[in-house]
Scaffold this active site. Structure first.
Site, PDB file in Angstrom:
ATOM      1  N   ASP A  58       0.886  -1.256   0.134  1.00 31.13           N
ATOM      2  CA  ASP A  58       0.190   0.008  -0.007  1.00 31.13           C
ATOM      3  C   ASP A  58       0.791   1.397  -0.231  1.00 31.13           C
ATOM      4  O   ASP A  58       2.198   1.192   0.086  1.00 31.13           O
ATOM      5  CB  ASP A  58      -0.710  -0.104   1.244  1.00 31.13           C
ATOM      6  CG  ASP A  58      -1.782  -1.196   1.209  1.00 31.13           C
ATOM      7  OD1 ASP A  58      -2.257  -1.539   0.064  1.00 31.13           O
ATOM      8  OD2 ASP A  58      -2.336  -1.546   2.314  1.00 31.13           O
ATOM      9  N   TYR A 116       7.860  -9.635   7.201  1.00 32.21           N
ATOM     10  CA  TYR A 116       7.639  -8.273   7.193  1.00 32.21           C
ATOM     11  C   TYR A 116       8.279  -7.715   8.523  1.00 32.21           C
ATOM     12  O   TYR A 116       8.300  -8.607   9.603  1.00 32.21           O
ATOM     13  CB  TYR A 116       6.177  -8.096   7.307  1.00 32.21           C
ATOM     14  CG  TYR A 116       5.609  -8.021   6.128  1.00 32.21           C
ATOM     15  CD1 TYR A 116       5.408  -6.811   5.305  1.00 32.21           C
ATOM     16  CD2 TYR A 116       4.797  -9.213   5.671  1.00 32.21           C
ATOM     17  CE1 TYR A 116       4.577  -7.034   4.128  1.00 32.21           C
ATOM     18  CE2 TYR A 116       4.249  -9.181   4.296  1.00 32.21           C
ATOM     19  CZ  TYR A 116       4.092  -8.273   3.543  1.00 32.21           C
ATOM     20  OH  TYR A 116       3.535  -8.066   2.389  1.00 32.21           O
TER      21      TYR A 116
END
Length: 265
Positions: A58, A116
């Protein structure tokens, strides 16, 4: 040219997500990572190039080791897809590695794991030097209950409580292999390794862990939140600034390099 002459290449790239409106190119022409990369690749290939990414990110989300594949009829040496492409990329994106791969390789579907890191600053005043590089909370955090809460993430579970409303994943069931929290010099690092992640999943987990660390949510409440399987009862989504895609796992046969997480991160 004959499509049989096409070569498939895989590239690993890093980017500063704060400079772009996410990965996916958009019809209105706003700057995105995909649009910039495909433009640069086309300059080297001498033809239009379409990319497939391991996982879309995003607006504001960074990557230290994103993986992309593309097909081309252009016969170019490996360094052309690294140095040559980098010469045509805007600031904020860099190709780290390039490798010709088997024609059946797929950056998304062959990935069996993703890594992540969320970098969080905990300080009364937000450092201007960490803006866009780390998330921030003015709250003082207790790392130990956050670690105990994170342990409940391990395993195959329904993560609907951490799923964005607009998530398009077919199933909310994902597997988390590792969930580690460390703290040093006012910075908290959350490292997650899983088979796949839902839209906003890491940011939603971070938001809930901040609640735990600040005493607004108990460890038991965090565990119960997972079992609730409802986003409506969960804390707000945390800011994208501190989120980094740090690696993608592939079968060794493909030879895809997964760089180490940079020491500065």
């Amino acid at each position: 040219m004959d499509t049989a002459q096409k070569q498939r290449w895989a590239i690993t790239l890093s980017y500063d997500g704060s400079r772009f409106y996410g990965w996916q190119k958009q019809a209105d022409g706003v700057p995105t990572v995909q649009a910039a990369l495909e433009t640069a690749l086309a300059q080297i290939a001498g033809e239009a190039v379409s990319t497939t990414v391991a996982g879309r990110t995003d607006t504001g989300v960074h990557a230290t080791a994103q993986v992309v594949h593309f097909d081309t009829t252009a016969a170019r040496p490996q360094q052309a897809w690294v140095r040559g492409v980098n010469a045509h990329l805007p600031e904020g994106i860099a190709v780290l590695h390039a490798r010709q791969v088997a024609p059946e390789f797929h950056a998304r579907f062959d990935a069996y794991g993703r890594h992540y890191r969320y970098l969080l600053e905990s300080a009364p005043v937000r450092s201007p030097l960490l803006k866009n590089r780390a998330g921030w909370t003015h709250l003082k955090l207790d790392i130990e209950p956050m670690r105990r809460a994170a342990a409940y993430l391990i395993g195959e579970q329904d993560f609907s409580s951490f799923r964005a409303a607009e998530c398009q994943a077919k199933s909310p069931v994902k597997t988390i292999y590792r969930a580690d929290l460390t703290q040093s010099a006012g910075l908290v690092r959350l490292d997650l390794h899983g088979n796949a992640f839902l839209h906003h999943m890491v940011r939603n987990i971070m938001g809930a862990l901040v609640y735990v660390g600040s005493g607004r949510l108990s460890v038991e409440g965090f565990a119960a939140l997972i079992q609730e399987r409802s986003r409506l009862k969960a804390p707000p989504t945390f800011m994208p600034d501190g989120l980094y895609l740090t690696g993608v796992d592939y079968p060794e046969a493909y030879g895809i390099i997964r760089p180490q997480i940079p020491e500065w991160l």
